[in-house]
Motif scaffolding. Structure first.
Motif, PDB file in Angstrom:
ATOM      1  N   MET A   1       1.703  25.114   6.804  1.00  0.00           N
ATOM      2  CA  MET A   1       1.803  24.304   5.629  1.00  0.00           C
ATOM      3  C   MET A   1       2.109  24.755   4.848  1.00  0.00           C
ATOM      4  O   MET A   1       2.884  25.712   4.231  1.00  0.00           O
ATOM      5  CB  MET A   1      -0.440  24.124   4.994  1.00  0.00           C
ATOM      6  N   THR A   2       2.777  23.292   3.949  1.00  0.00           N
ATOM      7  CA  THR A   2       4.458  24.171   3.423  1.00  0.00           C
ATOM      8  C   THR A   2       3.852  23.546   1.886  1.00  0.00           C
ATOM      9  O   THR A   2       2.536  22.485   1.674  1.00  0.00           O
ATOM     10  CB  THR A   2       5.484  22.888   3.064  1.00  0.00           C
TER      11      THR A   2
ATOM     12  N   GLN B   1       5.169  19.521  12.186  1.00  0.00           N
ATOM     13  CA  GLN B   1       5.399  20.706  12.249  1.00  0.00           C
ATOM     14  C   GLN B   1       6.054  21.617  12.823  1.00  0.00           C
ATOM     15  O   GLN B   1       7.662  21.597  12.831  1.00  0.00           O
ATOM     16  CB  GLN B   1       4.578  21.701  11.384  1.00  0.00           C
ATOM     17  N   GLN B   2       6.039  21.096  14.111  1.00  0.00           N
ATOM     18  CA  GLN B   2       6.683  21.821  15.480  1.00  0.00           C
ATOM     19  C   GLN B   2       7.932  20.400  16.137  1.00  0.00           C
ATOM     20  O   GLN B   2       8.297  21.376  16.807  1.00  0.00           O
ATOM     21  CB  GLN B   2       5.989  21.737  16.469  1.00  0.00           C
TER      22      GLN B   2
ATOM     23  N   GLU C   1       5.458  10.517   7.154  1.00  0.00           N
ATOM     24  CA  GLU C   1       4.708  12.032   6.847  1.00  0.00           C
ATOM     25  C   GLU C   1       3.663  11.639   5.620  1.00  0.00           C
ATOM     26  O   GLU C   1       3.152  11.664   5.219  1.00  0.00           O
ATOM     27  CB  GLU C   1       5.169  13.648   6.117  1.00  0.00           C
TER      28      GLU C   1
ATOM     29  N   HIS D   1      10.733  20.848  18.468  1.00  0.00           N
ATOM     30  CA  HIS D   1      11.901  22.124  17.770  1.00  0.00           C
ATOM     31  C   HIS D   1      12.036  22.112  19.048  1.00  0.00           C
ATOM     32  O   HIS D   1      11.136  22.927  20.130  1.00  0.00           O
ATOM     33  CB  HIS D   1      11.589  22.950  16.968  1.00  0.00           C
TER      34      HIS D   1
ATOM     35  N   HIS E   1      -0.770  17.903  10.026  1.00  0.00           N
ATOM     36  CA  HIS E   1       0.597  18.631   9.144  1.00  0.00           C
ATOM     37  C   HIS E   1       1.211  19.702  10.378  1.00  0.00           C
ATOM     38  O   HIS E   1       2.397  19.890  10.643  1.00  0.00           O
ATOM     39  CB  HIS E   1       0.262  18.897   7.816  1.00  0.00           C
ATOM     40  N   ARG E   2      -0.084  20.411  11.534  1.00  0.00           N
ATOM     41  CA  ARG E   2       0.760  21.313  12.212  1.00  0.00           C
ATOM     42  C   ARG E   2       1.412  21.011  12.826  1.00  0.00           C
ATOM     43  O   ARG E   2       2.390  21.054  13.548  1.00  0.00           O
ATOM     44  CB  ARG E   2      -0.499  21.699  12.570  1.00  0.00           C
TER      45      ARG E   2
ATOM     46  N   GLU F   1       0.985  32.352  12.004  1.00  0.00           N
ATOM     47  CA  GLU F   1       2.295  31.738  11.317  1.00  0.00           C
ATOM     48  C   GLU F   1       2.360  33.318  10.923  1.00  0.00           C
ATOM     49  O   GLU F   1       1.950  34.387  11.222  1.00  0.00           O
ATOM     50  CB  GLU F   1       1.537  31.344  10.295  1.00  0.00           C
TER      51      GLU F   1
ATOM     52  N   ARG G   1       3.998  19.379   0.728  1.00  0.00           N
ATOM     53  CA  ARG G   1       2.550  18.639   1.820  1.00  0.00           C
ATOM     54  C   ARG G   1       2.092  18.722   0.738  1.00  0.00           C
ATOM     55  O   ARG G   1       0.734  17.713   0.521  1.00  0.00           O
ATOM     56  CB  ARG G   1       2.805  18.594   3.500  1.00  0.00           C
TER      57      ARG G   1
ATOM     58  N   ARG H   1      11.069  12.323   9.963  1.00  0.00           N
ATOM     59  CA  ARG H   1       9.690  12.447  10.187  1.00  0.00           C
ATOM     60  C   ARG H   1       9.196  12.261   8.556  1.00  0.00           C
ATOM     61  O   ARG H   1       8.053  12.338   8.283  1.00  0.00           O
ATOM     62  CB  ARG H   1      10.113  14.248  10.661  1.00  0.00           C
TER      63      ARG H   1
END
Lengths: 199, 199, 199, 199
Positions: free
Chosen positions: D1-2, C68-69, C7, C140, C64-65, C199, D5, C3
């Motif tokens: 969002m981290t 993240q999953q 990215e 996940h 990105h969202r 979130e 990134r 991943r």
């Protein structure tokens, strides 16, 4: 500033500067004669592309070797690096000028411009390293002293040999361009040997 | 040199080379007739953009697959990678030439240039892998031997099929361009299958 | 393929595509009248730059969202992503065409081209997500089902609203361009709200 | 969002915007007289390149300093950052205009454009920081209050001094350009001092 983020930014500038070189390799817009022979006559463009790409690549390897010796970075070191990256991002300009003019009466000026760029870059590279190793005391406490003095020695020839190649450019642009290529080959071979001996 | 920093630099060059391709897709500055039909007549540009972007994307996937098998990198491996990246960053040039000339009498030279670029790139790709796997002994001790020989086999057809497509370019530029597209599709399908079987 | 490396490559393409947009903002080479008024008359260029930069920025946030999953990525997911990135790297071309032609008789074709690009991009974005969430089972195990269905819902309007804005472009290029801007604002607001709630 | 990134994407835009500046440094295509003197007469191009590269470099250092204080990022913060990056990626355009027109009768408009760009960028930079520190409560719980108020103070002079330099541009483009250079030097010195005192 962390070492990691400086490396990310520096890697970005190295990669972009190298990849942008291809923008300047171009078939003349007013093509006379067949494309095939036009493509063959572009050899100074290909040569300049390969030499500058290799030179930037070698500098990237050297930059990494410097960063690996550091425990931390500080603000003056970061600004010296910005100066170094400013020089490296400048390389596509003299490359383009050299490729376009090397076979013309204006070749000497182009070869000198290319040389001056690499001399200034070498000065910044030396400053980055000397500051890191001696001025700013940024080295790992357990950095190998032989590695440290090896890197210092490896920077010594940069300015003299690029100055010599630049002075040759006053007489012959082609000979000067050939020297820039040979210097890249020399650095690549010596870097590979250095890595072997030092790691 | 660490594997991680080589990957960052390589990913940068792959991403920039692919994204720079769009600079060369352009409406002619002296537009004759309506824009709509001019945009439709740009199809060789779109086709070349898609084929080269996909080809660079596939090479990026393959590069990652190679890197994943490695325990460490050494200096000769880094310089072989710089040579490979030099070829990949070169791809926008033959792409631009092919898109511009494929429908003209000069199409053959453009198709051959594109083919030569991909042949040289394939040779560097093979060298990178063969050095890593056999010459430099850089593999993980626990690398799966079937994966290793699978990658070696997957490089075998690169040079012959690009040579074939290039030779077709001597006769028909359009047929050659179509073959470059089909080769990309073939690699994408076989790579997805390879990934399925090998992971 | 990990991943993280996908990215890095995707972030590179997003960042380069957005930053390349500025290359196409340019003062006409044959300047008539004072520079000040020429700069003011460039407003379609500024508008197109802002809309496309914001659109690419929003897509980067959405990408990105999605990432993240995910627990993992597989080869088909990587190739769908290459298709998506191919579309995103294409955006500078329709942006340039729209900025240049929006005020001319050829504005309609330019507005339609811009719309088609964003429709195809939306289709790829939906495919990337639907494959990840449902086809490839890459999520996940503990991904929040409300988040998952929230993302799925958030992709539903993409194709219809870009199709509507494109169809408006058949009648009025200016109205169509304005709609592309409003859609970017709408996505930015709904994304910020989504983020807050989710979130 | 981290945070990580967002930093990768931001570093990419900073690095690309800075490196793209070199595309606009060019020898006039219709060269009159010897190349050597043409290269010397390009000094406004070199000056603009150095000032803008240094300005983007300083902003990158400042951006990093802001990010270091944060525990987390949220969606409004991300969109403020996209606005900031939109401004930074815009810098090559006013740089190109300033370099081309500074010595002409149109120099004033070019100097004002450059100033407006940096004023808007400063406003976004201030907004990013004020939102992070006060509006969005994104700071580390253990962020040093003196560091936080030090950063807040360091943003205060941005808009006034760029406004002053822009207003000077109404009278003299050269004086204005010189001021932009001096501001970069001032920021570099004060940033290095700040870093010394604050870390």
């Amino acid at each position: 500033m962390t070492r990691a983020r400086l490396e990310t930014f520096a890697d970005g500038v190295f990669a972009i500067a190298a990849t942008l070189l291809i923008i300047d390799v171009a078939v003349p817009s007013s093509l006379e004669g067949p494309l095939g022979s036009a493509l063959l006559h572009l050899w100074p463009q290909y040569f300049a592309y390969v030499v500058s790409f290799a030179t930037i690549g070698i500098m990237w390897v050297n930059h990494h070797r410097v960063m690996q010796q550091l425990e931390r970075v500080d603000e003056p070191f970061v600004f010296l690096n910005i100066g170094l990256l400013l020089c490296i991002a400048f390389v596509p300009f003299p490359t383009r000028v050299l490729a376009e003019f090397v076979r013309t009466d204006d070749g000497n000026a182009a070869a000198v411009l290319y040389g001056i760029t690499l001399i200034v870059t070498s000065v910044f590279f030396g400053s980055v390293w000397l500051y890191a190793a001696y001025g700013g005391k940024l080295l790992h406490p357990d950095a190998d002293p032989r590695m440290v003095s090896g890197i210092t020695r490896s920077y010594a020839p940069g300015v003299p040999i690029y100055t010599a190649a630049m002075l040759v450019g006053l007489v012959s642009a082609e000979a000067s361009a050939l020297l820039y290529g040979l210097i890249a080959v020399f650095y690549m071979v010596s870097s590979a040997t250095f890595g072997r001996a030092g790691e």
